[in-house]
Design an enzyme around this catalytic site. Structure first.
Site, PDB file in Angstrom:
ATOM      1  N   ASN A  85      -9.745   5.085   4.404  1.00 26.27           N
ATOM      2  CA  ASN A  85      -9.895   5.597   3.049  1.00 26.27           C
ATOM      3  C   ASN A  85     -11.214   5.101   2.464  1.00 26.27           C
ATOM      4  O   ASN A  85     -11.595   3.946   2.688  1.00 26.27           O
ATOM      5  CB  ASN A  85      -8.727   5.128   2.177  1.00 26.27           C
ATOM      6  N   HIS A  98     -11.317  -0.864   6.504  1.00 24.82           N
ATOM      7  CA  HIS A  98     -10.176  -1.069   7.387  1.00 24.82           C
ATOM      8  C   HIS A  98      -9.685   0.267   7.899  1.00 24.82           C
ATOM      9  O   HIS A  98      -9.661   1.257   7.161  1.00 24.82           O
ATOM     10  CB  HIS A  98      -9.028  -1.786   6.660  1.00 24.82           C
TER      11      HIS A  98
HETATM   12  P1  AMP Z   1      -6.345   1.144   1.200  1.00 25.73           P
HETATM   13  O1  AMP Z   1      -5.544   1.779   0.088  1.00 25.73           O
HETATM   14  O2  AMP Z   1      -6.799   2.120   2.245  1.00 25.73           O
HETATM   15  O3  AMP Z   1      -7.485   0.309   0.645  1.00 25.73           O
HETATM   16  O4  AMP Z   1      -5.342   0.213   1.976  1.00 25.73           O
HETATM   17  C1  AMP Z   1      -5.157  -1.144   1.680  1.00 25.73           C
HETATM   18  C2  AMP Z   1      -3.939  -1.573   2.452  1.00 25.73           C
HETATM   19  O5  AMP Z   1      -3.903  -2.982   2.468  1.00 25.73           O
HETATM   20  C3  AMP Z   1      -2.618  -1.091   1.840  1.00 25.73           C
HETATM   21  O6  AMP Z   1      -1.919  -0.298   2.798  1.00 25.73           O
HETATM   22  C4  AMP Z   1      -1.896  -2.392   1.524  1.00 25.73           C
HETATM   23  O7  AMP Z   1      -0.503  -2.310   1.759  1.00 25.73           O
HETATM   24  C5  AMP Z   1      -2.563  -3.371   2.456  1.00 25.73           C
HETATM   25  N1  AMP Z   1      -2.518  -4.754   2.014  1.00 25.73           N
HETATM   26  C6  AMP Z   1      -2.843  -5.247   0.792  1.00 25.73           C
HETATM   27  N2  AMP Z   1      -2.703  -6.587   0.768  1.00 25.73           N
HETATM   28  C7  AMP Z   1      -2.288  -6.944   2.002  1.00 25.73           C
HETATM   29  C8  AMP Z   1      -1.949  -8.205   2.606  1.00 25.73           C
HETATM   30  N3  AMP Z   1      -2.034  -9.358   1.944  1.00 25.73           N
HETATM   31  N4  AMP Z   1      -1.549  -8.204   3.904  1.00 25.73           N
HETATM   32  C9  AMP Z   1      -1.453  -7.047   4.595  1.00 25.73           C
HETATM   33  N5  AMP Z   1      -1.767  -5.833   4.083  1.00 25.73           N
HETATM   34  C10 AMP Z   1      -2.166  -5.784   2.805  1.00 25.73           C
END
Ligand code: AMP
Ligand code: ZN
Length: 112
Positions: A85, A98
């Site tokens: 994203n 990511h």
């Molecule tokens: P995005 O919306 O593409 O930026 O995705 C960010 C992702 O990070 C989301 O799917 C969240 O659930 C995940 N996320 C946020 N904090 C953590 C964390 N501490 N450990 C693992 N995943 C996380």
């Protein structure tokens, strides 16, 4: 970057469920799974969005790490989705690039 959530995860300052790590990338389970398999692959180097990425080898390594992990976890043959994203319209919430890797169920297209 000191105030970046994923940089803190790489440094071990915030816990994560690690799946894979090499010199360039780190992979861990997403805390809020939207599929039976849902993990994230991130570069160890801080890059805020895909718009700032300029290393094709590093960006490629994210995808190859995702496929290796999917194979190791046994769902590569059935299939999976990798998504990055970017910025607001792309629904990016963490500004350290990511790859999401989703598997273990039938995906739909187009995504929401
Ligand atoms: P995005 O919306 O593409 O930026 O995705 C960010 C992702 O990070 C989301 O799917 C969240 O659930 C995940 N996320 C946020 N904090 C953590 C964390 N501490 N450990 C693992 N995943 C996380
Ligand atoms: Zn970062």
């Amino acid at each position: 970057m000191s105030d970046c959530l994923f940089c803190k995860i790489i440094k071990g300052e915030i816990p994560s469920e690690k799946i894979y790590e090499d010199e360039d990338v780190y992979a861990f389970h997403d805390i809020n799974k939207v599929a039976p398999h849902h993990f994230l692959v991130i570069p160890k180097k801080h890059i805020s969005t895909l718009n700032e990425a300029d290393d094709p080898t590093l960006v490629g390594k994210l995808s190859l790490a995702a496929s290796k992990i999917a194979k190791d976890m046994g769902f590569a043959e059935n299939g999976y989705r990798v998504t990055m994203n970017c910025n607001d319209d792309g629904a990016q919430t963490v500004y350290h690039i990511h790859l999401h890797c989703l598997g273990g169920r039938q995906m739909t297209w187009p995504p929401g």
